[in-house]
Design a protein around this motif. Structure first.
Motif, PDB file in Angstrom:
ATOM      1  N   LEU A   1      41.623  23.072   6.506  1.00  0.00           N
ATOM      2  CA  LEU A   1      42.767  23.036   5.597  1.00  0.00           C
ATOM      3  C   LEU A   1      42.687  24.294   4.746  1.00  0.00           C
ATOM      4  N   ARG A   2      43.740  25.096   4.786  1.00  0.00           N
ATOM      5  CA  ARG A   2      43.763  26.334   3.988  1.00  0.00           C
ATOM      6  C   ARG A   2      44.658  26.087   2.777  1.00  0.00           C
ATOM      7  N   CYS A   3      44.060  26.109   1.615  1.00  0.00           N
ATOM      8  CA  CYS A   3      44.796  25.828   0.378  1.00  0.00           C
ATOM      9  C   CYS A   3      44.873  27.095  -0.476  1.00  0.00           C
ATOM     10  N   TYR A   4      46.001  27.256  -1.148  1.00  0.00           N
ATOM     11  CA  TYR A   4      46.159  28.333  -2.124  1.00  0.00           C
ATOM     12  C   TYR A   4      46.352  27.670  -3.480  1.00  0.00           C
ATOM     13  N   VAL A   5      45.527  28.082  -4.441  1.00  0.00           N
ATOM     14  CA  VAL A   5      45.542  27.420  -5.741  1.00  0.00           C
ATOM     15  C   VAL A   5      45.626  28.451  -6.848  1.00  0.00           C
ATOM     16  N   ASP A   6      46.231  28.051  -7.966  1.00  0.00           N
ATOM     17  CA  ASP A   6      46.226  28.834  -9.195  1.00  0.00           C
ATOM     18  C   ASP A   6      45.272  28.155 -10.175  1.00  0.00           C
ATOM     19  N   ALA A   7      44.350  28.900 -10.721  1.00  0.00           N
ATOM     20  CA  ALA A   7      43.388  28.356 -11.673  1.00  0.00           C
ATOM     21  C   ALA A   7      43.658  28.914 -13.060  1.00  0.00           C
ATOM     22  N   GLU A   8      43.902  28.013 -14.026  1.00  0.00           N
ATOM     23  CA  GLU A   8      44.054  28.414 -15.424  1.00  0.00           C
ATOM     24  C   GLU A   8      42.719  28.168 -16.110  1.00  0.00           C
ATOM     25  N   THR A   9      42.031  29.242 -16.492  1.00  0.00           N
ATOM     26  CA  THR A   9      40.683  29.110 -17.020  1.00  0.00           C
ATOM     27  C   THR A   9      40.268  30.399 -17.721  1.00  0.00           C
ATOM     28  N   GLU A  10      39.283  30.277 -18.578  1.00  0.00           N
ATOM     29  CA  GLU A  10      38.731  31.458 -19.221  1.00  0.00           C
ATOM     30  C   GLU A  10      37.770  32.187 -18.291  1.00  0.00           C
ATOM     31  N   ARG A  11      37.353  31.514 -17.230  1.00  0.00           N
ATOM     32  CA  ARG A  11      36.459  32.148 -16.270  1.00  0.00           C
ATOM     33  C   ARG A  11      37.268  33.008 -15.294  1.00  0.00           C
ATOM     34  N   SER A  12      36.562  33.874 -14.596  1.00  0.00           N
ATOM     35  CA  SER A  12      37.233  34.690 -13.583  1.00  0.00           C
ATOM     36  C   SER A  12      37.459  33.857 -12.330  1.00  0.00           C
ATOM     37  N   PRO A  13      38.477  34.208 -11.529  1.00  0.00           N
ATOM     38  CA  PRO A  13      38.700  33.474 -10.279  1.00  0.00           C
ATOM     39  C   PRO A  13      37.507  33.571  -9.332  1.00  0.00           C
ATOM     40  N   ASP A  14      36.734  34.672  -9.420  1.00  0.00           N
ATOM     41  CA  ASP A  14      35.537  34.781  -8.578  1.00  0.00           C
ATOM     42  C   ASP A  14      34.527  33.693  -8.943  1.00  0.00           C
ATOM     43  N   GLU A  15      34.405  33.399 -10.239  1.00  0.00           N
ATOM     44  CA  GLU A  15      33.478  32.343 -10.665  1.00  0.00           C
ATOM     45  C   GLU A  15      33.960  30.974 -10.183  1.00  0.00           C
ATOM     46  N   ILE A  16      35.267  30.734 -10.304  1.00  0.00           N
ATOM     47  CA  ILE A  16      35.822  29.463  -9.818  1.00  0.00           C
ATOM     48  C   ILE A  16      35.609  29.354  -8.304  1.00  0.00           C
ATOM     49  N   GLY A  17      35.852  30.456  -7.599  1.00  0.00           N
ATOM     50  CA  GLY A  17      35.655  30.453  -6.148  1.00  0.00           C
ATOM     51  C   GLY A  17      34.208  30.190  -5.770  1.00  0.00           C
ATOM     52  N   ALA A  18      33.274  30.710  -6.568  1.00  0.00           N
ATOM     53  CA  ALA A  18      31.855  30.475  -6.280  1.00  0.00           C
ATOM     54  C   ALA A  18      31.496  29.002  -6.442  1.00  0.00           C
ATOM     55  N   VAL A  19      32.054  28.354  -7.468  1.00  0.00           N
ATOM     56  CA  VAL A  19      31.800  26.920  -7.660  1.00  0.00           C
ATOM     57  C   VAL A  19      32.402  26.125  -6.493  1.00  0.00           C
ATOM     58  N   LEU A  20      33.617  26.499  -6.102  1.00  0.00           N
ATOM     59  CA  LEU A  20      34.241  25.838  -4.957  1.00  0.00           C
ATOM     60  C   LEU A  20      33.404  26.008  -3.691  1.00  0.00           C
ATOM     61  N   ALA A  21      32.884  27.217  -3.485  1.00  0.00           N
ATOM     62  CA  ALA A  21      32.131  27.511  -2.258  1.00  0.00           C
ATOM     63  C   ALA A  21      30.859  26.686  -2.152  1.00  0.00           C
ATOM     64  N   ASP A  22      30.354  26.204  -3.284  1.00  0.00           N
ATOM     65  CA  ASP A  22      29.137  25.388  -3.271  1.00  0.00           C
ATOM     66  C   ASP A  22      29.405  23.958  -2.810  1.00  0.00           C
ATOM     67  N   HIS A  23      30.669  23.563  -2.776  1.00  0.00           N
ATOM     68  CA  HIS A  23      31.000  22.197  -2.358  1.00  0.00           C
ATOM     69  C   HIS A  23      30.810  22.055  -0.856  1.00  0.00           C
ATOM     70  N   GLU A  24      30.263  20.925  -0.417  1.00  0.00           N
ATOM     71  CA  GLU A  24      29.941  20.730   1.001  1.00  0.00           C
ATOM     72  C   GLU A  24      31.170  20.738   1.902  1.00  0.00           C
ATOM     73  N   SER A  25      32.339  20.466   1.358  1.00  0.00           N
ATOM     74  CA  SER A  25      33.555  20.426   2.175  1.00  0.00           C
ATOM     75  C   SER A  25      34.252  21.776   2.273  1.00  0.00           C
ATOM     76  N   VAL A  26      33.776  22.767   1.504  1.00  0.00           N
ATOM     77  CA  VAL A  26      34.435  24.075   1.478  1.00  0.00           C
ATOM     78  C   VAL A  26      33.732  25.025   2.444  1.00  0.00           C
ATOM     79  N   ILE A  27      34.524  25.700   3.258  1.00  0.00           N
ATOM     80  CA  ILE A  27      33.994  26.638   4.248  1.00  0.00           C
ATOM     81  C   ILE A  27      33.918  28.045   3.672  1.00  0.00           C
ATOM     82  N   GLU A  28      34.991  28.470   2.999  1.00  0.00           N
ATOM     83  CA  GLU A  28      34.973  29.791   2.382  1.00  0.00           C
ATOM     84  C   GLU A  28      36.065  29.872   1.322  1.00  0.00           C
ATOM     85  N   THR A  29      35.916  30.856   0.424  1.00  0.00           N
ATOM     86  CA  THR A  29      36.934  31.102  -0.602  1.00  0.00           C
ATOM     87  C   THR A  29      37.162  32.609  -0.709  1.00  0.00           C
TER      88      THR A  29
END
Length: 523
Positions: free
Chosen positions: A331-359
């Motif tokens: 499943l390829r999802c495109y998301v907008d993240a509203e956060t004080e963190r950078s999108p790279d940091e959010i992507g790194a947290v997502l990438a650690d999830h067992e269901s995520v293949i890549e970000t």
């Protein structure tokens, strides 16, 4: 025995007319697995092992008076022997030749011819079936198409299709064809009860299952084994109907012969199962697009098995899904993240999830950014899509986790909702039915995308959600092409073709350009 006979390359026995062995050479003793010296004086029926027809002993029930030739199989020896009986003046000579290798070669050739015939018929059958599945418009028609094709050929006895009931482990019989006999009745009984049949295990595994001997395989319930024996059925191939990670049902194919299904057939019918699953998924999507009314379900989704839920909780970010593309088991999802963190940091947290293949970070701006997330289809969003739903919106974060999905009213909405809420930490918090024309954007989208091929629409959607059309671009052509698994030139071809169709629709043009007088000049 004559010295020439003793050294002959074939077996020779000298037998009295009344059937008593007088002598024999070593070749005969070796073929018959007897002691040459001990055989002298023994009756012929004790020297020769038993065969199915017992033609050698029968030939000596009365003294043979004419030559006789035949070939028989001797189970004790596991050999075929060619036997020639030649009566003489006061003896009968029995000549033996080992025909085992020749007979086995013939059997292998016969088996190869049979496999080739089955393969030829099977390939033609599969080609016809795939053609019919493309035109099938309902799930019932898909099931009937499969059964009619398989049950109408002489290489299979009968076939049945069962569809998985959403939200439970039950299988509902959709169609059957062929000489079903008592076996189908026992299958129906098993489906109504708790019996563990191969077809149910096929659905659980999501992979084809072969039962080589229905009468002997203890994994088949006894009542079905008995019915199959009475109906003259020898083997079974069960094939799941799959689309991506979803298993919609199963087709059971029964044959009269034992071990009738080769690995090649197993692989070929695996393609049929995938095509049928694709067709079932397509009918559900068509049902949603063509329906005048839709059912809108709003879920509260708080399950950490959903990577977007887990990431929003861990980072305290608000994550909005802007686009979802199903790509087989991904499943390829495109998301907008509203956060004080950078999108790279959010992507790194997502990438650690067992269901995520890549970000991949698509864009970065003040207060957040856009991210491309490739996750396994075995997630809540993937399950909703596999049931024929369209995700209208999905938001996760401090203000709550909500997913809004549209379903065609022809679907069993309650079962679909139960399938999600039983499997995940989720709850339906709102449900309403509305006319499609209440939402003009959906109507516009459907009318425009009707003109696009599936590949053109997929290319345009992926490029759009990946910010390919933004300035500066959030994704390069190579990155979008890589997401689609195609080359850059192929992507650009699809984008140009799709854009031209969309522009033609906007400017009320036709697909065919009008003739232009190339000799004219601008005035």
């Amino acid at each position: 025995m004559d010295t020439g006979f003793e050294h002959a390359p074939i077996g020779i026995l000298e037998v009295s007319p009344d059937g008593v062995v007088r002598d024999g050479n070593d070749a005969a003793a070796s073929m018959l697995a007897v002691d040459a010296a001990a055989s002298a004086g023994e009756p012929i029926d004790t020297v020769f092992p038993a065969s199915v027809e017992g033609r050698v002993p029968q030939a000596f029930e009365t003294p043979p008076d004419a030559e006789l030739s035949f070939v028989e199989y001797y189970p004790e020896l596991d050999q075929w022997l060619a036997v020639d009986l030649v009566p003489g003046d006061d003896a009968v000579y029995v000549y033996l030749r080992d025909e085992t290798d020749g007979r086995r070669r013939e059997q292998r050739l016969d088996s190869l011819r049979s496999d080739l015939r089955r393969l030829t018929i099977g390939n033609e059958l599969i080609a016809d079936m795939l053609g019919d599945l493309v035109g099938a418009s309902t799930r019932e028609e898909i099931a009937e198409t499969i059964c009619r094709r398989l049950g109408g050929t002489d290489i299979y006895a009968f076939a049945w299709v069962g569809e998985r009931a959403v939200g439970s482990g039950e299988i509902v019989l959709q169609a059957a064809a062929g000489t079903t006999g008592r076996t189908l009745e026992q299958l129906k009984t098993a489906l109504d009860g708790d019996a563990d049949i191969p077809e149910l295990r096929t659905i659980e595994r999501g992979a084809p299952t072969i039962v080589g001997s229905l009468g002997e395989d203890k994994s088949v319930p006894e009542d079905i084994r008995r019915a199959a024996f009475a109906d003259g059925l020898g083997s079974l191939l069960a094939v799941p109907l799959t689309y991506g990670s979803s298993v919609y049902g199963v087709v059971g194919i029964y044959a009269a012969e034992r071990n009738a299904f080769s690995e090649r057939e197993r692989e070929s019918f695996g393609t049929v199962g995938e095509m049928a699953g694709f067709a079932i998924n397509a009918t559900r999507n068509r049902s949603l697009l063509s329906s005048e009314r839709v059912v809108e379900l709003t879920f509260r989704l708080a399950d950490p098995a959903a990577p977007l839920v887990a990431t929003a909780t861990e980072t305290d970010a608000r994550i909005d899904v802007t686009g979802v593309l199903a790509q087989g088991e991904e499943l390829r999802c495109y998301v907008d993240a509203e956060t004080e963190r950078s999108p790279d940091e959010i992507g790194a947290v997502l990438a650690d999830h067992e269901s995520v293949i890549e970000t991949r970070t698509v864009a970065e701006y003040d207060g957040g950014g856009s991210i491309e997330v490739v996750q396994r289809a075995e997630t809540p969003l993937g399950q909703l899509l596999s049931q024929g739903g369209t995700v209208q919106s999905a938001t996760f974060g401090p203000d709550g986790d909500r997913v809004v999905v549209d379903l065609p009213p022809s679907e069993d909405v309650r079962r679909i909702a139960d399938a999600i809420t039983r499997r995940y930490d989720a709850a339906v918090i709102a449900k309403r039915e509305r006319r499609r024309d209440e939402r003009t954007t959906g109507e516009v989208r459907d009318s425009v995308t009707d003109r696009l091929t599936d590949r053109q629409e997929e290319a345009l959607r992926t490029a759009f959600f990946a910010n390919y059309f933004e300035s500066p671009r959030g994704s390069s052509a190579e990155e979008v092409a890589d997401a689609l698994g195609i080359t850059g030139p192929t992507l650009l071809h699809h984008l140009r073709a799709g854009q031209r169709k969309l522009l033609a629709d906007v400017f009320e043009a036709t697909d065919r350009r009008p003739d232009v007088d190339r000799s004219a000049t601008d005035g």
